[in-house]
Design a protein around this motif. Structure first.
Motif, PDB file in Angstrom:
ATOM      1  N   LEU A  16       0.829  -1.209   0.000  1.00 17.84           N
ATOM      2  CA  LEU A  16       0.000   0.000   0.000  1.00 17.84           C
ATOM      3  C   LEU A  16       0.862   1.257   0.000  1.00 17.84           C
ATOM      4  O   LEU A  16       0.596   2.204  -0.735  1.00 17.84           O
ATOM      5  CB  LEU A  16      -0.937   0.008   1.208  1.00 17.84           C
ATOM      6  CG  LEU A  16      -1.974  -1.103   1.263  1.00 17.84           C
ATOM      7  CD1 LEU A  16      -2.765  -1.030   2.559  1.00 17.84           C
ATOM      8  CD2 LEU A  16      -2.891  -1.046   0.063  1.00 17.84           C
ATOM      9  N   VAL A  17       1.904   1.254   0.812  1.00 22.55           N
ATOM     10  CA  VAL A  17       2.793   2.413   0.873  1.00 22.55           C
ATOM     11  C   VAL A  17       3.605   2.523  -0.422  1.00 22.55           C
ATOM     12  O   VAL A  17       3.808   3.614  -0.942  1.00 22.55           O
ATOM     13  CB  VAL A  17       3.713   2.341   2.113  1.00 22.55           C
ATOM     14  CG1 VAL A  17       4.718   3.488   2.113  1.00 22.55           C
ATOM     15  CG2 VAL A  17       2.881   2.350   3.387  1.00 22.55           C
ATOM     16  N   ARG A  18       4.044   1.389  -0.965  1.00 19.09           N
ATOM     17  CA  ARG A  18       4.799   1.395  -2.225  1.00 19.09           C
ATOM     18  C   ARG A  18       3.961   1.983  -3.354  1.00 19.09           C
ATOM     19  O   ARG A  18       4.440   2.790  -4.147  1.00 19.09           O
ATOM     20  CB  ARG A  18       5.245  -0.033  -2.579  1.00 19.09           C
ATOM     21  CG  ARG A  18       6.730  -0.175  -2.691  1.00 19.09           C
ATOM     22  CD  ARG A  18       7.197  -1.538  -3.131  1.00 19.09           C
ATOM     23  NE  ARG A  18       6.364  -2.682  -2.888  1.00 19.09           N
ATOM     24  CZ  ARG A  18       6.453  -3.497  -1.841  1.00 19.09           C
ATOM     25  NH1 ARG A  18       7.360  -3.289  -0.921  1.00 19.09           N
ATOM     26  NH2 ARG A  18       5.656  -4.525  -1.714  1.00 19.09           N
ATOM     27  N   GLN A  19       2.702   1.570  -3.437  1.00 20.51           N
ATOM     28  CA  GLN A  19       1.820   2.098  -4.481  1.00 20.51           C
ATOM     29  C   GLN A  19       1.557   3.592  -4.273  1.00 20.51           C
ATOM     30  O   GLN A  19       1.504   4.358  -5.227  1.00 20.51           O
ATOM     31  CB  GLN A  19       0.506   1.315  -4.517  1.00 20.51           C
ATOM     32  CG  GLN A  19       0.678  -0.083  -5.043  1.00 20.51           C
ATOM     33  CD  GLN A  19      -0.575  -0.932  -4.886  1.00 20.51           C
ATOM     34  OE1 GLN A  19      -1.441  -0.646  -4.071  1.00 20.51           O
ATOM     35  NE2 GLN A  19      -0.656  -2.004  -5.666  1.00 20.51           N
ATOM     36  N   PHE A  20       1.403   3.998  -3.037  1.00 19.51           N
ATOM     37  CA  PHE A  20       1.213   5.416  -2.711  1.00 19.51           C
ATOM     38  C   PHE A  20       2.444   6.216  -3.134  1.00 19.51           C
ATOM     39  O   PHE A  20       2.316   7.278  -3.759  1.00 19.51           O
ATOM     40  CB  PHE A  20       0.948   5.576  -1.211  1.00 19.51           C
ATOM     41  CG  PHE A  20       0.776   6.995  -0.774  1.00 19.51           C
ATOM     42  CD1 PHE A  20      -0.439   7.649  -0.941  1.00 19.51           C
ATOM     43  CD2 PHE A  20       1.827   7.675  -0.188  1.00 19.51           C
ATOM     44  CE1 PHE A  20      -0.596   8.962  -0.533  1.00 19.51           C
ATOM     45  CE2 PHE A  20       1.675   8.998   0.220  1.00 19.51           C
ATOM     46  CZ  PHE A  20       0.464   9.639   0.049  1.00 19.51           C
ATOM     47  N   ALA A  21       3.635   5.714  -2.829  1.00 13.90           N
ATOM     48  CA  ALA A  21       4.881   6.400  -3.197  1.00 13.90           C
ATOM     49  C   ALA A  21       5.007   6.505  -4.713  1.00 13.90           C
ATOM     50  O   ALA A  21       5.393   7.557  -5.243  1.00 13.90           O
ATOM     51  CB  ALA A  21       6.082   5.670  -2.605  1.00 13.90           C
ATOM     52  N   ARG A  22       4.671   5.436  -5.401  1.00 14.63           N
ATOM     53  CA  ARG A  22       4.731   5.442  -6.868  1.00 14.63           C
ATOM     54  C   ARG A  22       3.754   6.485  -7.424  1.00 14.63           C
ATOM     55  O   ARG A  22       4.098   7.244  -8.333  1.00 14.63           O
ATOM     56  CB  ARG A  22       4.411   4.057  -7.412  1.00 14.63           C
ATOM     57  CG  ARG A  22       4.645   3.940  -8.920  1.00 14.63           C
ATOM     58  CD  ARG A  22       4.462   2.530  -9.444  1.00 14.63           C
ATOM     59  NE  ARG A  22       5.343   1.594  -8.781  1.00 14.63           N
ATOM     60  CZ  ARG A  22       4.942   0.453  -8.205  1.00 14.63           C
ATOM     61  NH1 ARG A  22       3.677   0.105  -8.234  1.00 14.63           N
ATOM     62  NH2 ARG A  22       5.803  -0.342  -7.634  1.00 14.63           N
ATOM     63  N   ALA A  23       2.554   6.541  -6.879  1.00 19.62           N
ATOM     64  CA  ALA A  23       1.557   7.512  -7.347  1.00 19.62           C
ATOM     65  C   ALA A  23       2.012   8.946  -7.065  1.00 19.62           C
ATOM     66  O   ALA A  23       1.696   9.865  -7.822  1.00 19.62           O
ATOM     67  CB  ALA A  23       0.205   7.248  -6.679  1.00 19.62           C
ATOM     68  N   ALA A  24       2.790   9.135  -5.999  1.00 19.04           N
ATOM     69  CA  ALA A  24       3.307  10.458  -5.652  1.00 19.04           C
ATOM     70  C   ALA A  24       4.613  10.763  -6.384  1.00 19.04           C
ATOM     71  O   ALA A  24       5.228  11.796  -6.147  1.00 19.04           O
ATOM     72  CB  ALA A  24       3.521  10.546  -4.142  1.00 19.04           C
ATOM     73  N   ASP A  25       5.032   9.837  -7.259  1.00 13.69           N
ATOM     74  CA  ASP A  25       6.261   9.974  -8.039  1.00 13.69           C
ATOM     75  C   ASP A  25       7.485  10.117  -7.139  1.00 13.69           C
ATOM     76  O   ASP A  25       8.401  10.871  -7.414  1.00 13.69           O
ATOM     77  CB  ASP A  25       6.167  11.149  -9.015  1.00 13.69           C
ATOM     78  CG  ASP A  25       7.179  11.037 -10.146  1.00 13.69           C
ATOM     79  OD1 ASP A  25       7.575   9.902 -10.478  1.00 13.69           O
ATOM     80  OD2 ASP A  25       7.579  12.074 -10.684  1.00 13.69           O
ATOM     81  N   GLN A  26       7.468   9.380  -6.029  1.00 10.34           N
ATOM     82  CA  GLN A  26       8.579   9.398  -5.078  1.00 10.34           C
ATOM     83  C   GLN A  26       9.345   8.091  -5.229  1.00 10.34           C
ATOM     84  O   GLN A  26       8.987   7.077  -4.646  1.00 10.34           O
ATOM     85  CB  GLN A  26       8.061   9.537  -3.640  1.00 10.34           C
ATOM     86  CG  GLN A  26       9.153   9.618  -2.619  1.00 10.34           C
ATOM     87  CD  GLN A  26      10.037  10.834  -2.822  1.00 10.34           C
ATOM     88  OE1 GLN A  26       9.566  11.959  -2.792  1.00 10.34           O
ATOM     89  NE2 GLN A  26      11.308  10.611  -3.050  1.00 10.34           N
ATOM     90  N   LEU A  27      10.372   8.125  -6.046  1.00 10.45           N
ATOM     91  CA  LEU A  27      11.103   6.907  -6.364  1.00 10.45           C
ATOM     92  C   LEU A  27      12.410   6.779  -5.592  1.00 10.45           C
ATOM     93  O   LEU A  27      12.979   5.690  -5.520  1.00 10.45           O
ATOM     94  CB  LEU A  27      11.370   6.840  -7.877  1.00 10.45           C
ATOM     95  CG  LEU A  27      10.102   6.935  -8.732  1.00 10.45           C
ATOM     96  CD1 LEU A  27      10.465   6.954 -10.208  1.00 10.45           C
ATOM     97  CD2 LEU A  27       9.151   5.800  -8.422  1.00 10.45           C
ATOM     98  N   ALA A  28      12.916   7.873  -5.042  1.00  8.88           N
ATOM     99  CA  ALA A  28      14.160   7.803  -4.272  1.00  8.88           C
ATOM    100  C   ALA A  28      13.936   6.975  -3.018  1.00  8.88           C
ATOM    101  O   ALA A  28      12.838   6.955  -2.459  1.00  8.88           O
ATOM    102  CB  ALA A  28      14.626   9.206  -3.901  1.00  8.88           C
ATOM    103  N   LYS A  29      14.976   6.283  -2.575  1.00 11.19           N
ATOM    104  CA  LYS A  29      14.831   5.398  -1.414  1.00 11.19           C
ATOM    105  C   LYS A  29      15.951   5.675  -0.411  1.00 11.19           C
ATOM    106  O   LYS A  29      17.100   5.388  -0.662  1.00 11.19           O
ATOM    107  CB  LYS A  29      14.919   3.931  -1.843  1.00 11.19           C
ATOM    108  CG  LYS A  29      13.773   3.428  -2.673  1.00 11.19           C
ATOM    109  CD  LYS A  29      12.601   3.009  -1.857  1.00 11.19           C
ATOM    110  CE  LYS A  29      12.937   1.818  -0.972  1.00 11.19           C
ATOM    111  NZ  LYS A  29      11.933   1.550   0.006  1.00 11.19           N
ATOM    112  N   THR A  30      15.604   6.271   0.697  1.00 15.85           N
ATOM    113  CA  THR A  30      16.462   6.309   1.870  1.00 15.85           C
ATOM    114  C   THR A  30      15.529   6.081   3.051  1.00 15.85           C
ATOM    115  O   THR A  30      14.305   6.222   2.914  1.00 15.85           O
ATOM    116  CB  THR A  30      17.183   7.666   2.063  1.00 15.85           C
ATOM    117  OG1 THR A  30      16.197   8.662   2.384  1.00 15.85           O
ATOM    118  CG2 THR A  30      17.982   8.071   0.832  1.00 15.85           C
ATOM    119  N   ASP A  31      16.081   5.762   4.197  1.00 15.17           N
ATOM    120  CA  ASP A  31      15.228   5.536   5.364  1.00 15.17           C
ATOM    121  C   ASP A  31      14.441   6.790   5.732  1.00 15.17           C
ATOM    122  O   ASP A  31      13.264   6.718   6.070  1.00 15.17           O
ATOM    123  CB  ASP A  31      16.074   5.063   6.546  1.00 15.17           C
ATOM    124  CG  ASP A  31      16.706   3.703   6.300  1.00 15.17           C
ATOM    125  OD1 ASP A  31      16.170   2.939   5.465  1.00 15.17           O
ATOM    126  OD2 ASP A  31      17.730   3.392   6.924  1.00 15.17           O
TER     127      ASP A  31
END
Length: 137
Positions: free
Chosen positions: A84-99
């Motif tokens: 759910l969070v991954r799909q939300f991040a993708r929809a928000a165009d947030q692809l960078a990954k740090t903690d």
């Protein structure tokens, strides 16, 4: 109603050794160790705020110490499926990954999506679930 009166939404990126915590409405990030003293420190900080929701992804047990402590202090917790969070991040165009970025995305998810709160499990039910996880490993 001013900003101080509004509640805050918190996202926690749970790791085996640390918790990255982001308070969405305050744009505040902090990190604690994922152990008893770190959890106590995080709860102490969060108790200063009117918390609407603390969201964590289900990680396979690493989130349980914090969740249990938060339940005991009466803090609202939602443990959500990571997809759910991954799909939300993708929809928000947030692809960078740090903690830190992950914690911020989870907090934003909490604020915008208003996930259903998780009910505290009885200690016996939690022990049974833990045994099932260990037996299946």
């Amino acid at each position: 109603m001013n900003k101080q009166d509004m509640g805050v939404n918190v996202g926690i990126d749970v790791g085996k050794f640390q918790l990255d915590i982001f308070i969405w409405e305050r744009d505040r990030h902090f990190t604690v160790e994922n152990n008893d003293s770190g959890v106590r420190e995080a709860i102490k900080i969060l108790k200063r705020y009117k918390v609407q929701c603390i969201v964590m992804e289900a990680t396979g047990r690493y989130e349980m110490a914090f969740a249990t402590a938060a339940f005991e202090k009466g803090l609202p917790v939602a443990i959500v499926r990571p997809i759910l969070v991954r799909q939300f991040a993708r929809a928000a165009d947030q692809l960078a990954k740090t903690d830190k970025i992950d914690a911020a995305i989870i907090a934003r998810f909490a604020a915008l999506m208003k996930p259903r709160l998780t009910k505290q499990r009885s200690e016996n039910l939690q022990l049974i679930k833990d045994l099932v996880v260990v037996a299946g490993s």
